[in-house]
Scaffold this motif. Structure first.
Motif, short mmCIF file in Angstrom:
data_model
loop_
_atom_site.label_atom_id
_atom_site.label_comp_id
_atom_site.label_asym_id
_atom_site.label_seq_id
_atom_site.Cartn_x
_atom_site.Cartn_y
_atom_site.Cartn_z
N PHE A 141 0.83 -1.21 0.00
CA PHE A 141 0.00 0.00 0.00
C PHE A 141 0.87 1.26 0.00
O PHE A 141 0.55 2.24 -0.68
CB PHE A 141 -0.95 0.01 1.21
N VAL A 167 -10.53 -5.29 -1.92
CA VAL A 167 -10.04 -4.01 -2.42
C VAL A 167 -10.17 -3.97 -3.94
O VAL A 167 -9.70 -4.87 -4.65
CB VAL A 167 -8.57 -3.80 -2.01
N ALA A 186 -6.81 1.19 -5.05
CA ALA A 186 -6.05 1.79 -3.95
C ALA A 186 -5.01 2.73 -4.51
O ALA A 186 -4.34 2.41 -5.50
CB ALA A 186 -5.39 0.70 -3.11
N THR A 241 -3.76 7.45 1.83
CA THR A 241 -4.21 6.32 1.02
C THR A 241 -5.72 6.34 0.87
O THR A 241 -6.44 6.43 1.87
CB THR A 241 -3.77 4.98 1.65
N VAL A 259 -8.85 4.05 -0.53
CA VAL A 259 -9.17 2.66 -0.88
C VAL A 259 -10.65 2.52 -1.17
O VAL A 259 -11.49 3.01 -0.41
CB VAL A 259 -8.78 1.69 0.26
N SER A 289 -13.55 -0.49 -1.89
CA SER A 289 -13.71 -1.93 -1.73
C SER A 289 -15.18 -2.33 -1.82
O SER A 289 -16.08 -1.48 -1.71
CB SER A 289 -13.12 -2.40 -0.40
N SER A 311 -11.12 4.86 3.60
CA SER A 311 -11.73 3.67 3.00
C SER A 311 -13.17 3.96 2.60
O SER A 311 -13.94 4.53 3.36
CB SER A 311 -11.69 2.51 3.98
#
Length: 248
Positions: A111, A135, A138, A158, A160, A162, A245
């Motif tokens: 990551f 995922v 990313a 980061t 992400v 999913s 996320s």
């Protein structure tokens, strides 16, 4: 390129082969797992040479180790004495084996360096039932914060995306409140893995993620003033990880 851990490479090659099974076949199978697991990444000879000849002289190379084969025969023929499995990464600094990034958090390294293709992360719903998130996308960006010419802090950000791919829930988890809770748990898991990689890298004084090169690309003039002190700056640098996320 692989580093063999626990036994000599020659012994691994001999003992993991039989008349019906060859190490080359196993390595092909391991390589096909990259897209699914993202707990290690392929590194070729030219990449290793480039990493070791760079400013930090640090190379991160996937590790193989032996594992026992319980059943000596299967439906496709005789099994070898041992099998092989991945075991995270080895850190090579100044042409010496310095330490390891353990398999339990090696995904965090991927990551940090944007090598994640896909991966499944397990979390729990509000009732404690298991739930799997796959995922889809990313992306990690690096922000370097300077005070004048002094590097004060670096932030890894980061993002992400999913999907929920498996669940054992007895409640409806597809509500805004619950998906936000699951997304936070997802972020916490990935953030923890990334922070462990950073911690061991700083402890070993090894810039495993090529952070110096990223700072140089963003701030070439400021980097020119600190590059000669980078090996002293990096181990004590404040590094923060933020994971956003989103469950699709």
């Amino acid at each position: 390129v692989f580093i063999v851990k626990g036994i000599r490479a020659k012994e691994l090659i001999i003992r993991s082969s039989s008349e019906d099974k060859f190490i080359a076949d196993r390595l092909e199978g391991i390589e096909s797992d990259i897209a699914l697991l993202s707990n290690y990444g392929e590194v070729n000879v030219l990449e290793v040479a480039s990493m070791l000849s760079g400013k930090s002289s640090v190379a991160v190379i996937p590790v193989l180790q032996a594992m026992n084969v319980e059943d000596k025969e299967d439906m496709t023929g005789e099994m070898p004495e041992i099998d092989i499995e991945t075991a995270g990464y080895a850190i090579i600094k100044d042409f010496k084996l310095t330490g390891y990034i353990d398999k339990t958090f090696s995904r965090g390294y991927n990551f940090l360096v944007n090598k994640v293709k896909s991966s499944v992360v397990s979390v729990t719903d509000p009732e404690g039932k298991s739930l799997a998130l796959e995922v889809l996308n990313a992306n990690t960006k690096v922000e370097a914060h300077f005070n004048g010419n002094e590097l004060e802090k670096v932030i890894y950000k980061t993002h992400v995306q999913s999907n929920i791919v498996e669940l054992h829930s007895r409640i409806n988890v597809f509500t805004r409140a619950i998906t936000e809770e699951l997304a936070q748990k997802h972020s916490d898991v990935l953030k923890s893995e990334m922070e462990k990689v950073i911690a061991i890298s700083q402890e070993l004084e090894a810039d495993t993620t090529n952070l110096g090169q990223k700072i140089e690309m963003q701030h070439p003039l400021k980097w020119a003033r600190i590059k000669d002190k980078w090996n002293e700056i990096y181990p004590n640098l404040e590094i923060e990880v933020i994971v956003d996320s989103q469950i699709m």
